[in-house]
Design an enzyme around this catalytic site. Structure first.
Site, PDB file in Angstrom:
ATOM      1  N   GLU A   1     -13.004  33.163  -7.795  1.00 28.03           N
ATOM      2  CA  GLU A   1     -11.723  32.474  -7.941  1.00 28.03           C
ATOM      3  C   GLU A   1     -12.033  31.021  -8.300  1.00 28.03           C
ATOM      4  OE1 GLU A   1      -8.869  34.940  -4.824  1.00 28.03           O
ATOM      5  OE2 GLU A   1      -9.865  33.158  -4.048  1.00 28.03           O
TER       6      GLU A   1
ATOM      7  N   SER B   1     -13.315  28.670   1.144  1.00 26.27           N
ATOM      8  CA  SER B   1     -12.378  29.792   1.181  1.00 26.27           C
ATOM      9  C   SER B   1     -11.017  29.346   1.683  1.00 26.27           C
ATOM     10  CB  SER B   1     -12.928  30.941   2.027  1.00 26.27           C
ATOM     11  OG  SER B   1     -13.809  30.487   2.994  1.00 26.27           O
TER      12      SER B   1
ATOM     13  N   ASN C   1      -7.604  36.182  -0.269  1.00 25.75           N
ATOM     14  CA  ASN C   1      -7.411  36.062   1.179  1.00 25.75           C
ATOM     15  C   ASN C   1      -5.928  36.038   1.546  1.00 25.75           C
ATOM     16  OD1 ASN C   1     -10.058  36.183   1.880  1.00 25.75           O
ATOM     17  ND2 ASN C   1     -10.366  33.967   1.892  1.00 25.75           N
TER      18      ASN C   1
ATOM     19  N   HIS D   1     -14.304  29.837  -5.378  1.00 28.45           N
ATOM     20  CA  HIS D   1     -14.408  30.681  -4.192  1.00 28.45           C
ATOM     21  C   HIS D   1     -15.224  31.916  -4.547  1.00 28.45           C
ATOM     22  CE1 HIS D   1     -12.327  33.378  -0.975  1.00 28.45           C
ATOM     23  NE2 HIS D   1     -13.509  32.970  -0.592  1.00 28.45           N
TER      24      HIS D   1
HETATM   25  P1  NAD Z   1     -23.913  27.806   6.061  1.00 31.11           P
HETATM   26  O1  NAD Z   1     -23.712  27.167   7.370  1.00 31.11           O
HETATM   27  O2  NAD Z   1     -24.771  28.994   5.974  1.00 31.11           O
HETATM   28  O3  NAD Z   1     -24.505  26.728   5.054  1.00 31.11           O
HETATM   29  C1  NAD Z   1     -24.068  25.408   4.974  1.00 31.11           C
HETATM   30  C2  NAD Z   1     -25.274  24.558   4.575  1.00 31.11           C
HETATM   31  O4  NAD Z   1     -24.833  23.268   4.264  1.00 31.11           O
HETATM   32  C3  NAD Z   1     -26.311  24.405   5.691  1.00 31.11           C
HETATM   33  O5  NAD Z   1     -27.581  24.772   5.191  1.00 31.11           O
HETATM   34  C4  NAD Z   1     -26.278  22.938   6.029  1.00 31.11           C
HETATM   35  O6  NAD Z   1     -27.547  22.429   6.404  1.00 31.11           O
HETATM   36  C5  NAD Z   1     -25.809  22.360   4.722  1.00 31.11           C
HETATM   37  N1  NAD Z   1     -25.188  21.053   4.839  1.00 31.11           N
HETATM   38  C6  NAD Z   1     -24.263  20.644   5.719  1.00 31.11           C
HETATM   39  N2  NAD Z   1     -23.902  19.352   5.452  1.00 31.11           N
HETATM   40  C7  NAD Z   1     -24.603  18.987   4.369  1.00 31.11           C
HETATM   41  C8  NAD Z   1     -24.643  17.794   3.584  1.00 31.11           C
HETATM   42  N3  NAD Z   1     -23.921  16.760   3.905  1.00 31.11           N
HETATM   43  N4  NAD Z   1     -25.459  17.775   2.523  1.00 31.11           N
HETATM   44  C9  NAD Z   1     -26.212  18.833   2.217  1.00 31.11           C
HETATM   45  N5  NAD Z   1     -26.210  19.966   2.914  1.00 31.11           N
HETATM   46  C10 NAD Z   1     -25.408  20.044   3.985  1.00 31.11           C
HETATM   47  O7  NAD Z   1     -22.452  28.097   5.493  1.00 31.11           O
HETATM   48  P2  NAD Z   1     -22.006  29.152   4.401  1.00 31.11           P
HETATM   49  O8  NAD Z   1     -21.586  30.396   5.031  1.00 31.11           O
HETATM   50  O9  NAD Z   1     -23.043  29.206   3.338  1.00 31.11           O
HETATM   51  O10 NAD Z   1     -20.699  28.485   3.815  1.00 31.11           O
HETATM   52  C11 NAD Z   1     -20.743  27.410   2.899  1.00 31.11           C
HETATM   53  C12 NAD Z   1     -19.373  27.252   2.271  1.00 31.11           C
HETATM   54  O11 NAD Z   1     -19.008  28.444   1.593  1.00 31.11           O
HETATM   55  C13 NAD Z   1     -18.267  26.998   3.277  1.00 31.11           C
HETATM   56  O12 NAD Z   1     -17.366  26.086   2.744  1.00 31.11           O
HETATM   57  C14 NAD Z   1     -17.649  28.357   3.436  1.00 31.11           C
HETATM   58  O13 NAD Z   1     -16.308  28.324   3.839  1.00 31.11           O
HETATM   59  C15 NAD Z   1     -17.754  28.897   2.043  1.00 31.11           C
HETATM   60  N6  NAD Z   1     -17.699  30.353   1.976  1.00 31.11           N
HETATM   61  C16 NAD Z   1     -18.395  31.110   2.845  1.00 31.11           C
HETATM   62  C17 NAD Z   1     -18.322  32.495   2.762  1.00 31.11           C
HETATM   63  C18 NAD Z   1     -19.095  33.354   3.713  1.00 31.11           C
HETATM   64  O14 NAD Z   1     -18.869  34.554   3.719  1.00 31.11           O
HETATM   65  N7  NAD Z   1     -20.026  32.806   4.472  1.00 31.11           N
HETATM   66  C19 NAD Z   1     -17.540  33.094   1.788  1.00 31.11           C
HETATM   67  C20 NAD Z   1     -16.860  32.290   0.885  1.00 31.11           C
HETATM   68  C21 NAD Z   1     -16.943  30.912   1.002  1.00 31.11           C
END
Ligand code: NAD
Length: 810
Positions: free
Chosen positions: A565, A532, A603, A553
């Site tokens: 996006e 994001s 955003n 995104h």
């Molecule tokens: P999360 O912490 O729930 O999940 C991240 C996952 O990645 C975890 O399960 C972790 O074990 C895994 N991980 C970390 N390093 C790793 C690697 N090297 N190889 C494989 N797996 C690995 O996070 P999230 O909320 O799902 O967010 C993930 C992405 O999505 C982020 O970049 C975040 O900014 C983006 N995002 C999140 C949201 C939201 O509302 N949560 C919205 C839009 C975008």
């Protein structure tokens, strides 16, 4: 096989003097016999766009085709502009003549002994729809078949693949200028359908595929409906979604057929019913496999012609108590009005008008009901809300055909196997949608084995849920469940077409994952990073093949949020972008392609709006007042509720990134960080600005004010709150547009509507600026800047627009 020829003379304006048009050049000899002459075989009528002369009398298809060619040649030879129709009482100035179109008609008729089978197949169009010419052709055809003594019953089928009739022609509809004209269109269409309904010969429709809007109204006027049991068969009246009501008798015939409550449910939501539900509701009489549609419809038609009766739906207890009893109906109508007002907050007049049309018809009879329906249709057709919703319809339709970059279509890759790296909150959801909607093979990879397992199980339970909602069959669920797997390594990634990476929001982690992926995936595989806030150009900077790395995104919850996006970095190749766009659409998302810039689009324009809400709170405005002001404006939820939903920690991170990127004007007041420190993360923590018990939103938690050390004092007027929050958002939107963050105003408006619920009836932030007037927004900003400081300094482009009178949509 018989066919028709339709000649449409499309005029730019109507001639000054009108009379019954007699196109004498068409009356000259050497036209195929039987097409003209005093026997009444020629029909001539005025359409809204000019005149339509149709020659619907059955002529052999071959003759009809050669006649169409002959006419077309004549028109071209003579040059239509030069044609003068000189006839007593008629003068058509060459200048007002536009184009002439000659086409084969849309209906062909063949015979199965005494049953005439009419096939509707609109030439040169992907779907069947009701244009003026088609309606006239229907009228003429049914009239002719009605008097043909060798015909005892009529069956209507579609010649299109998975469409019966998609509805009325919206392109034609937008040219309507006045409410009288719109009412007349509705009345004319109703008259045609009334004649069909009154036909002494049974008319049976065989429905396969979409049967929507005017298409369903036609089916309702027919005497018997057979439909296929196929997933693609759907019946509905989506008019309210365009700010209209069904205006071809739908508000009258539907409640009479399926009962008041069921009819209101379909009309007021605009949702369609699949075949099983349609049968249950009594909307169709019979369901059959597609292969036997024609045969069943013919059999039904013959049975009815021989005096067979249609089965009537047996009323249940509630039908008797509520639908068929005047007092019960009053309760239903009053309840429907209440619910509608609660949901539309008075912003959408169509559902209330539909209730009015249905009620009037049930109280005063079909004829009066139809009259009222046409009047209300006329009022709505030229209303601002309907215009906005129709524009939005066109905008989303054109966006669907746009790959977002200049690309050779052959270069766009097919995606059949997807890898999801990071099976956390977002990754699990994205994988689930990929398998359920795009129906592709999905393999998760996470460093944490438990996360892999929960990702796989989340995707499978999402499939089961889709089955409960009847979007998938049991067979689909079994097949697709077997297509989801995962592991802690990259096994299976050597054959992926697209990777979506959703690991932690950390540049180094994301770069490392891209590097690892490049070791295993094929060169043709697109790597999409879900982020994001992180600039895509930075994520791709160290890649060996940065051209296939880009940003996506998704919004949370990804299963539900419709927007995606897509962000190419500076090195991304257009084939990679177009491939991601195409796949996003296959996942059912509305996709916009953006320039790589902090906060992208959604955003970016939300940040100043959220900040401003926080400033108001700090000044002592109550949380309720802030939310109320914006739901009154038309947002589904106010900004405070929105932050609770998104997660206050996530809002904090995004706001920090935007502050760092754009400086003081996007500096947040100390609200969100204090709440994060206090563990108030919003809905997911059970407490944010509001309290949540068992997932249900409760009241504002007064403890928030203590955490923030503010006391709500006198609330400003709701209008002032609205002006302030909207000025902040709109000003930033103008800035982002001037930096080409969106490719077109269309994408910006759609992004805001689908991304965070900008009120659709206002057409999106950029259309709203056009309507409000850049001058007015500029005045508001100048006033706000004098009171609250430089964060309200107007964007340069806005000043320019106000000076030159420019608009986003010219
Ligand atoms: P999360 O912490 O729930 O999940 C991240 C996952 O990645 C975890 O399960 C972790 O074990 C895994 N991980 C970390 N390093 C790793 C690697 N090297 N190889 C494989 N797996 C690995 O996070 P999230 O909320 O799902 O967010 C993930 C992405 O999505 C982020 O970049 C975040 O900014 C983006 N995002 C999140 C949201 C939201 O509302 N949560 C919205 C839009 C975008």
């Amino acid at each position: 096989m018989y066919g028709h020829v339709v000649l449409r003379v499309v005029e730019d304006a109507r001639p000054a003097t009108m009379g019954e048009p007699t196109p004498n050049w068409l009356d000259r000899p050497n036209l195929p016999a039987g097409l003209t002459g005093p026997s009444g075989e020629r029909r001539a009528g005025y359409g809204r766009y000019g005149r339509t002369w149709s020659y619907p009398r059955g002529i052999e298809l071959e003759d009809a085709e050669s006649f169409a060619v002959e006419l077309r040649n004549r028109v071209e030879r003579r040059g239509f502009d030069g044609l003068s129709f000189s006839h007593p009482g008629i003068y058509v100035a060459p200048a007002v003549l536009g184009r002439a179109e000659v086409a084969m008609g849309a209906l062909t008729i063949d015979r199965e002994l005494d049953v005439a089978v009419v096939t509707f197949d609109l030439p040169d169009e992907p779907v069947n729809k009701f244009t003026d010419a088609v309606i006239e052709e229907f009228d003429a055809t049914f009239e002719r078949l009605g008097t043909d003594t060798s015909v005892s019953a009529i069956v209507v089928l579609s010649g299109k693949r998975d469409i019966f009739i998609a509805g009325a022609d919206i392109d034609g509809f937008v040219s309507i200028q006045t409410r009288e004209e719109a009412e007349a269109v509705s009345r004319e269409g109703q008259a045609v359908l009334n004649r069909i309904a009154d036909s002494t010969k049974p008319i049976v429709v065989g429905i396969h595929g979409a049967c929507l809007g005017g298409g369903l109204e036609f089916a309702l006027a027919a005497h018997y409906r057979v439909a296929t049991d196929d997933q693609k068969t759907q019946l509905g009246l989506p008019e309210v979604q365009l700010g209209l009501i069904p205006g071809l008798g739908g508000c009258q015939r539907l409640p009479r057929l399926i009962g008041l409550r069921a009819a209101l449910d379909l009309i007021l939501t605009g949702k369609s019913a699949r075949s099983q539900k349609a049968l249950r509701l009594g909307l169709v009489d019979e369901l059959v496999p597609q292969l036997s549609l024609r045969e069943t419809a013919i059999r039904a038609a013959r049975r009815l012609a021989q005096g067979g009766r249609t089965k009537k739906r047996r009323p249940g207890l509630w039908d008797l108590v509520l639908d068929r009893n005047p007092l019960g109906r009053r309760i239903v109508f009053s309840q429907a009005r209440k619910t509608t007002l609660r949901e539309t907050k008075g912003h959408y007049p169509a559902p209330l008008a539909a209730i009015g049309a249905v009620e009037h018809g049930l109280r005063h009879g079909l004829t009066e009901g139809l009259k009222r329906e046409a009047q209300l249709f006329g009022d709505l057709a030229v209303s601002d809300v309907s215009r906005k919703l129709v524009q939005l319809f066109f905008a989303t339709t054109s966006l669907k055909k746009d790959s977002g970059v200049d690309v050779d279509p052959d270069a766009i890759r097919d995606v059949n196997r997807v890898g999801v790296v990071g099976a956390g909150f977002m990754g699990a959801a994205i994988g689930a949608v990929a398998v359920a909607r795009a129906k592709v093979d999905v393999r998760f990879r996470d460093t944490d084995a438990d996360r892999v397992a929960s990702g796989v199980s989340h995707a499978r339970s999402h499939l089961k849920q889709a089955k409960r909602r009847r979007r998938l069959t049991s067979h689909d669920v079994d097949r697709l469940s077997a297509m989801v797997a995962g592991g802690v390594d990259y096994a299976g990634f050597e054959e992926r077409d697209l990777i979506i990476e959703a690991v932690f929001e950390d540049l180094e982690v994301k770069r490392k994952v891209v590097a690892e992926l490049e070791e295993v995936v094929p060169d043709t595989c697109v790597i999409a990073s879900n982020t994001s806030t992180i600039p895509i150009t930075q994520i791709q900077a160290q890649a060996t093949h940065p051209e296939r790395v880009l940003g996506v995104h998704f919004f949370s919850p990804a299963e539900k949020m419709p927007l995606l996006e897509v962000i190419p970095g500076s090195h991304t190749a257009s084939w990679a972008t177009a491939t991601a766009v195409k796949f996003g659409r296959a996942m059912g998302k509305t996709v916009i392609v953006l320039r790589d810039s902090p906060g992208f689009w959604v955003n970016r324009i939300l940040a100043p709006y959220i900040n401003e809400a926080a400033w108001l709170l700090v000044e002592g405005t109550s949380i309720e007042a802030i939310d109320r002001a914006m739901t009154r404006f038309g947002f589904p939820v106010g900004p405070m509720t929105l932050i609770d939903e998104v997660g206050i920690d996530i809002a904090e991170k995004t706001s920090k990134v935007l502050h760092d990127a754009f400086g003081a004007r996007l500096a947040p007041p100390p609200v969100v960080d204090k709440l994060v420190k206090a563990g108030r993360l919003g809905r997911k923590a059970g407490k944010g600005f509001y309290r949540y018990t068992e997932g249900r939103k409760g009241k504002v938690d007064r403890a928030v004010y203590d955490v923030l050390d503010v006391r709500p004092n006198r609330d400003p007027k709701l209008g002032d709150i609205e002006t302030r929050l909207m000025a902040a958002m709109l000003n930033e939107a103008v800035r982002a547009v001037s930096e080409s963050v969106v490719r077109k105003p269309r994408d910006g408006d759609i992004g805001a509507i689908f991304g965070f619920g900008f009120p659709p009836f206002r057409g999106g932030p950029l259309r709203y600026i056009d309507d409000l007037g850049p001058e007015k927004l500029l005045t508001n900003l100048e006033h706000l800047a004098s009171r609250h400081g430089d964060r309200f300094a107007p964007a340069e482009r806005l000043v320019e627009m106000a000076r030159t009178g420019q608009r986003f949509y010219q």
